[in-house]
Design an enzyme around this catalytic site. Structure first.
Site, PDB file in Angstrom:
ATOM      1  N   TYR A 140     -47.875 -63.552  -6.864  1.00 32.85           N
ATOM      2  CA  TYR A 140     -46.411 -64.005  -6.713  1.00 32.85           C
ATOM      3  C   TYR A 140     -46.126 -65.526  -6.011  1.00 32.85           C
ATOM      4  O   TYR A 140     -45.063 -66.020  -6.626  1.00 32.85           O
ATOM      5  CB  TYR A 140     -45.776 -63.026  -5.780  1.00 32.85           C
ATOM      6  N   THR A 161     -54.531 -78.037  25.971  1.00 39.15           N
ATOM      7  CA  THR A 161     -54.929 -76.842  26.105  1.00 39.15           C
ATOM      8  C   THR A 161     -54.857 -76.239  24.379  1.00 39.15           C
ATOM      9  O   THR A 161     -54.296 -77.098  23.548  1.00 39.15           O
ATOM     10  CB  THR A 161     -53.770 -75.919  27.078  1.00 39.15           C
ATOM     11  N   SER A 162     -55.238 -75.285  24.202  1.00 34.83           N
ATOM     12  CA  SER A 162     -55.399 -74.659  22.650  1.00 34.83           C
ATOM     13  C   SER A 162     -54.129 -75.038  22.112  1.00 34.83           C
ATOM     14  O   SER A 162     -53.874 -75.241  21.099  1.00 34.83           O
ATOM     15  CB  SER A 162     -55.785 -73.538  22.548  1.00 34.83           C
ATOM     16  N   HIS A 171     -17.339 -50.148  -5.372  1.00 37.17           N
ATOM     17  CA  HIS A 171     -17.858 -48.862  -5.455  1.00 37.17           C
ATOM     18  C   HIS A 171     -18.674 -48.530  -6.568  1.00 37.17           C
ATOM     19  O   HIS A 171     -18.996 -47.319  -6.866  1.00 37.17           O
ATOM     20  CB  HIS A 171     -16.649 -47.577  -5.148  1.00 37.17           C
ATOM     21  N   GLN A 178     -47.016 -72.416  28.253  1.00 36.60           N
ATOM     22  CA  GLN A 178     -48.379 -72.765  27.576  1.00 36.60           C
ATOM     23  C   GLN A 178     -47.756 -72.854  26.052  1.00 36.60           C
ATOM     24  O   GLN A 178     -48.402 -74.105  25.665  1.00 36.60           O
ATOM     25  CB  GLN A 178     -49.428 -71.711  27.643  1.00 36.60           C
ATOM     26  N   SER A 218     -43.014 -50.757 -20.652  1.00 34.53           N
ATOM     27  CA  SER A 218     -43.572 -49.519 -20.210  1.00 34.53           C
ATOM     28  C   SER A 218     -44.590 -49.003 -20.789  1.00 34.53           C
ATOM     29  O   SER A 218     -44.675 -49.084 -22.024  1.00 34.53           O
ATOM     30  CB  SER A 218     -42.210 -48.505 -20.072  1.00 34.53           C
ATOM     31  N   ARG A 251     -38.295 -56.778  -8.521  1.00 36.53           N
ATOM     32  CA  ARG A 251     -39.315 -57.614  -7.696  1.00 36.53           C
ATOM     33  C   ARG A 251     -38.872 -58.275  -6.564  1.00 36.53           C
ATOM     34  O   ARG A 251     -39.112 -58.446  -5.359  1.00 36.53           O
ATOM     35  CB  ARG A 251     -40.335 -58.464  -8.636  1.00 36.53           C
ATOM     36  N   SER A 301     -50.301 -63.933  19.141  1.00 32.32           N
ATOM     37  CA  SER A 301     -51.143 -64.551  18.371  1.00 32.32           C
ATOM     38  C   SER A 301     -51.771 -64.038  16.831  1.00 32.32           C
ATOM     39  O   SER A 301     -51.384 -64.368  15.987  1.00 32.32           O
ATOM     40  CB  SER A 301     -52.692 -64.861  19.088  1.00 32.32           C
ATOM     41  N   ARG A 317     -50.394 -64.959  13.055  1.00 30.82           N
ATOM     42  CA  ARG A 317     -51.184 -65.456  12.209  1.00 30.82           C
ATOM     43  C   ARG A 317     -50.634 -64.917  10.751  1.00 30.82           C
ATOM     44  O   ARG A 317     -50.965 -65.303   9.760  1.00 30.82           O
ATOM     45  CB  ARG A 317     -52.818 -65.084  12.423  1.00 30.82           C
TER      46      ARG A 317
END
Lengths: 483, 483, 483, 483
Positions: free
Chosen positions: A42, A132-133, A180, A262, A310, A324, A355, A359
């Site tokens: 997609y 730091t990370s 409606h 952090q 179909s 979709r 974390s 991801r």
């Protein structure tokens, strides 16, 4: 209800498929492993690549280079050849090696630090110095989200522009209005599409507003106090601030966030994902409209010449693209909820229960938004309108449509609005007001056309004017290899 | 597992309670019917009344008066005495009568129209002229949401101001920082509170931004085409627009929405409720921090002199207010989801599957936000800090805290950051780096204090400066009769 | 966009309404405070009372009486007159007094203990002996949920039975089948309703299954170790178990839960609310079907003689009950999510962030389920079918319907299914296969009728057979004072 | 806040990455495209392969073979060589060819039909005879979900068994109990773990119950009426039913679903995903417990010898596995919501807004559940308990723990429970009841040990007894290549 043959099943999962794949010479994991359909079906290649490990890893390396360069500028004894080494090795990323290291270290950033150090040994001693990370992860994530959001904004601009053309074309085209999903008072097709565009412009503004507000983490250190940098710069806070700002400038931002733990406040993810969710909500709404209009036969999404509707009913022509959109919008809305819950349950200076969740959901939310916009443009540019069907529907309801006018004129002539209303109501109930066919000529759509013109002039034109840059590179922007 | 005595249960529900209540002379429905605890326990009277039927009904009547007056001004033959009659009867609302009418009409707005007509018979013929129900419902809802949002903004300002005082006071007070809820690098208590305030200011801005963007429905008619008004004004679109704008001006808005179906886009609800949800998310996050800090004994919420901590454990002093914030935030976040789903599943010019849902979730989301802010202020103004416990915790982790400094200095002295890191890691693993007590004097909090000062100066002060009007009437703003 | 007149608004909320209500002599809080519309509009009195404070308070007192009686039986020195005092004072509940106490104690259970002690002073010393608050709160909550679930099951039985009658009646009535809301192959109306009933029976089973699995907390003490009871019974675990079981038996359960923290696992709430959510999901699905069928005019919900369809369009006849089901189902589904999040975020032996949330969502989820079932029965018993419209729609699609038969017969005659399919597809695309009107006589609905008969015999009849007791007291079961 | 350098960004996304990947000779899409981290990091190969296109495609081909064989048995003129051809070509799946076809047909099942026909040309004319796409998609999905659920049940059994060992070992090990995360009354570690196991056994039962209830679609045709099969069998309903049942029997089920639209009720997905979500909720709860206990230092998850705790703080030992469980549980709970919303918004005989959503969420929900169980076992088998820290914590709270006993004994001796409670409360408030250290010897844990023994005997042992088959093939069951 019991199933048989259960015992061998689990083994089957484990062993057979691998063997079969081997027999079938299927070596690519593409078909032998789960692949997210946003990737395989997609979303556009641009967005799919944007959330790749390669893209992230390159951004990390850039951030390490920025850090060393800016630290050096501010007096940290880093040697030119160290920086040189980093730059030269920048694209030598051996992902297999990273993974091998991570197996023992169990720390993704440290594995990349080590792998980078291996290909740039001169720089190894000063790599990631003071950081730091979260320095690489959070700054890279903001960069990724910003670019992804820019791509969505561009796609959205095209969707809006495309709908604008239809509004212009159909601003006076009378159609049955529905409340409606019962015939109500007539509208024009162009005026109806203004409702879609108004929602989409609002969504655009909201995402744009997130981009205006967002600031990157910068370099704040392990718990956000910049302690490591204060040490590097002998407690000279001005220098520490300068470093923070210089890094942000390299990233293309004016200013880092004022304070952080952090990590950046996880609220920032929620800004992005809520904005995408709101976009999904608008597309969902309009996809329902499209599906109902295709039911009526008044408006249809494009249908390929060889397209099969179909596998059983060969005559079918279904609104599968609109469906979709509904489907992926639902996915995106649920996916986005993650970001708020993650923020709401963070602890003190940070906890790591963000974390694994981030991801997945950051990437998949943007991929879904991308797919939705791609579908949107496909539909909007191929909309197929059936004037005969529209006319036929109008005529059927002509008598009903007249009643509001009758009530207004009656009141103006001194009658009671309330009594007139009740009269019409009773006439309908008793069957006296039949739904007899009438002429569509005399059907009155109020100010629908004027509103559409007004909307084009006052809302759409100024909007598109501001997006002129975005509206130049369509072929670069779109490109889902879609089915 | 089966239960006995099942057969008589359902009957019991049906009959006994009524009889008992009668025996007990409990005539008020307060105790014999379900009452939302936000009403009976947590929210302020101001907010509870704000979402009452009375408030809504009065707004509806105002809107009918605005409509007649403005129509009259623009030439519709409405007589002064008709308007006079409406104004005089404005507060004669017989809710029992309305309900009686609604039982046969099954239409709430029409029941109010009829009931208003009964007490203002001269006006009856021109009541609601040109309007559809959404004219009163949607315009009133925006007014209600706007005022409710203003109240939340005011409460939030006080919460932020209160926290600001604590930041000032504790900006240099060293405390153990936690990542993964494991001792990390030290921070200061004031700097930590900046994280809360930063989130709350962002939430404030977001809700403020909603107020800046929102426009009311105005008068758009049955399907948004203003057809009825075009008839009333002989297709003079300028006049129709003038009416639309005049009504909005009466409501205190500059401009109505450009286009609409029968109703305002349901996206507008999502704006409000998402903003409240984001606020809840911030309060949830800080409530977790509070609960963890109360566990540590470093910071405690206020505790009444006669307060009972537990019915079994008399010594308990639990963070029940913070826990209540977590609890209500979760409620609000789930409640807010409704607004997006409602928007996402609307059909064409409107479908009524919004109505019952909105009646509940708009009110309860604001009530929950109100309760959360009330709790917030109660906690923030009564925060009880234990310096002994803080000091004790710091000393325990002093040796760990030093390691980052060691690593930085080692690198500056020509060592490899990576090798130093691994050395510390191994020392910890082998137990050589023990958590031995150290002095808190030498503990280095980086730029935590400077950041807090910077934050107060650059972010908080300008913010509070703009809210000075809001910060004057605390006793009027707060007032949950809370437990 | 800025609004004017902002400054006086907040004050307005605070002061005016109270004064107005006074002027209007509105003393009941019903109209001057927010009232949940489930209470004021949609749910039945039985369910509304069931979740009242009175009902809960009476259950608490019963549980205290059970505790004292069973402790006494097992040897704790409690005097007969103490138990007598409790029984006599059982219905003397002064809610104002309880609230007054709670203001200082800030503990609801302890306030009720104190208030009970005041009206039963002899029993005061042994009230709540060995118990923690969860003893009354959690046991009462399970009782309340069980009875509420029984009521839902009864209502659901009637809904299913009512639909069963329609299936019988319409099992052979051919109607156009729709996939993608495009004409597909024909079905029968009765067969279609089987889909609804199958879902509802599954939901019934699921809720029944929850009732079969649920066990109450019993008496487990402050952290679930029964320590207080072990002390009361000199560490005789058998006696402690007997007490636990005796209490459960008094509550009509066979067995208490095996282990607990302070409270029952919050998963139990999720069982109940997920089951209700699944019910809502089925009703939502069928409400969409109803709304689409009312659009087609093939099936309509009941419409009152004086009912007003729209305040602007007097001829309207909208599916407002079905739309209300969609609306409340959405509410219930979102509400139910709370229970899972609450469970997922509990800490150790318990944390109190469940409390305020549960007070709202348990009640409101059941109230919504109740309202949905009430609406369901109203619609199902008043379904109005339009054979002319159905016939007309069938004839329009007759030619399409034939194509599947043609493809089957062609294959049986030696043709290629795939080639035949492509032939039909091309005929449609080129317009050769027109949607010309055909006779509905020859339209073939496959085994739709046989399936419906089979379903009635094999699924519905056995189901209703087991619910015969439930199906006897309709007037007692239903009774929303609904609009 | 504005960012610079915006203009080149979008182009960058589009073009650069591809080129870089080429330069870097990265040919596998693994690193150049988004990959769901459940696939690349967290879930087991067994589950990842299970949701592959290959697995699905093979199941589809099996289903087509079943169909032809069973139709033949019941008299449809299908030739043995046609079936032979299908069987021989079963594993000749050219996915590139399928994709090529799908680009023009825009229909996945028809593309597979065509591709199968190309490698089994004799069978082409009778392939998919009487079937609609849902015949392969829905039946295969139930098979996939069933096997995936079996795998989860097996993994869960191991988790429970592993925890059982810890309960046995620690059933008498006293630890501080916590309510509100404040010291409450003591429990034993084994008794605490019973709470986790009780939740997990309930989740096991719920998922098992789904497997017991689920029935496959069978062959119901385009709108569920079996019309195509009625034609093939000259309206012999018995034969049509036999075909339906025979297919189900081949799939290892006893019975197909009684009625369906084009597809199985989407409620079935909700059964599976709600059960997984409930499992996630339990794991989330226990992961919070683990994280809090690791904070206390009483219990720790395993930590690798070379594991790096933090890139900045080398001494860190964080509960990253438990945090990952929290993280993935949140993801799974949000993902599962999709299935209910999809069911709730389906239309009539089916709408396709289920498809894209299901493709993602069914797979990712099971993958997340798999990853969570893998993490669970890793943690449970490596739990590291610190008796010294536990003892130390107990001693700190010894005085508090005694108070409940004092209150009980005081009441037995004729005192008032209520007065004793207030006495203790005041002593705490005034600081008389200090938290002075006491001996842990005399700390009384009530019946915690007896409860744990009871639980092992009455709940766990019978449970594990029934799972003996599952508990034999651990190495086959587990195997996330995890980090």
């Amino acid at each position: 209800m019991k199933k048989t043959g259960k015992k061998t099943k689990v083994k089957a999962i484990k062993s057979n498929l691998k063997q079969r794949a081997k027999n079938m010479k299927l070596t690519s994991p593409e078909y032998t492993q789960y692949r997210n359909p946003l990737t395989s079906r997609y979303a556009s290649q641009a967005m799919i690549q944007h959330f790749s490990e390669l893209h992230r890893a390159l951004l990390w390396r850039d951030l390490w280079i920025y850090l060393a360069e800016e630290e050096k500028k501010l007096g940290v004894p880093i040697k030119p050849k160290q920086i040189q080494a980093m730059k030269e090795a920048r694209e030598e990323i051996d992902f297999e090696r990273v993974r091998e290291i991570e197996k023992s270290l169990k720390h993704d950033v440290m594995s990349h630090v080590k792998a980078f150090g291996e290909v740039a040994p001169e720089a190894e001693p000063i790599l990631h110095l003071g950081a730091t990370s979260a320095y690489v992860t959070d700054n890279a994530d903001v960069l990724i989200q910003r670019e992804a959001a820019e791509l969505i904004l561009s796609k959205l601009s095209f969707c809006i522009a495309e709908l604008g053309k239809r509004i212009e074309k159909w601003k006076a085209l009378k159609v049955t209005g529905f409340t409606h999903f019962q015939p109500a008072q007539p509208v024009t097709m162009g005026k109806r599409l203004c409702l879609w565009v108004q929602d989409l412009i609002w969504d655009f503004e909201e995402l744009q507003n997130v981009l205006n507000r967002v600031r990157p983490l910068g370099c704040k250190g392990a718990t956000g106090t910049q302690a490591s940098f204060m040490i590097l710069f002998q407690s000279d806070f001005k220098k520490v601030q300068k470093l923070d700002e210089a890094i942000c400038s390299r990233m293309g931002f004016k200013q880092p966030v004022a304070v952080s733990g952090q990590t950046l406040s996880r609220k920032v993810d929620a800004w992005f994902l809520n904005a995408l969710s709101n976009l999904a909500s608008s597309f969902s709404k309009l996809s329902y409209d499209l599906r109902l209009l295709q039911h009526l036969g008044e408006l249809r999404e494009p249908f390929g010449k060889k397209q099969v509707g179909s596998s059983a009913m060969a005559y079918k022509r279904n609104p599968i693209l609109a469906e979709r959109i509904t489907s992926l919008s639902r996915f995106l809305m649920n996916s986005a909820h993650n970001s708020s819950w993650t923020h709401a349950t963070q602890w003190l200076e940070r906890s790591l229960d963000d974390s694994a969740n981030r991801r997945i959901v950051l990437a998949e939310s943007f991929l879904a938004a991308d797919a939705i916009c791609e579908l949107g443009l496909r539909i909007f540019s191929g909309l197929d309108l059936d004037k005969t069907k529209i006319e036929d529907d109008l005529q059927k309801h002509a008598e009903l449509f007249e009643t509001e006018e009758r009530m207004m004129r009656g009141t103006l002539a001194g009658g009671s609005r309330q009594a007139l209303h009740e009269g019409i109501r009773q006439a309908t109930m008793s069957g006296k007001l039949k739904k007899k066919k009438g002429s569509s000529q005399s059907i009155f759509c109020g100010a629908a056309k004027e509103q559409a013109e007004n909307f084009l002039r006052m809302e759409l034109k100024p909007f598109l004017g501001k997006q002129s840059n975005r509206l130049k590179k369509k072929s670069q922007i779109f490109g889902a290899d879609a089915i």
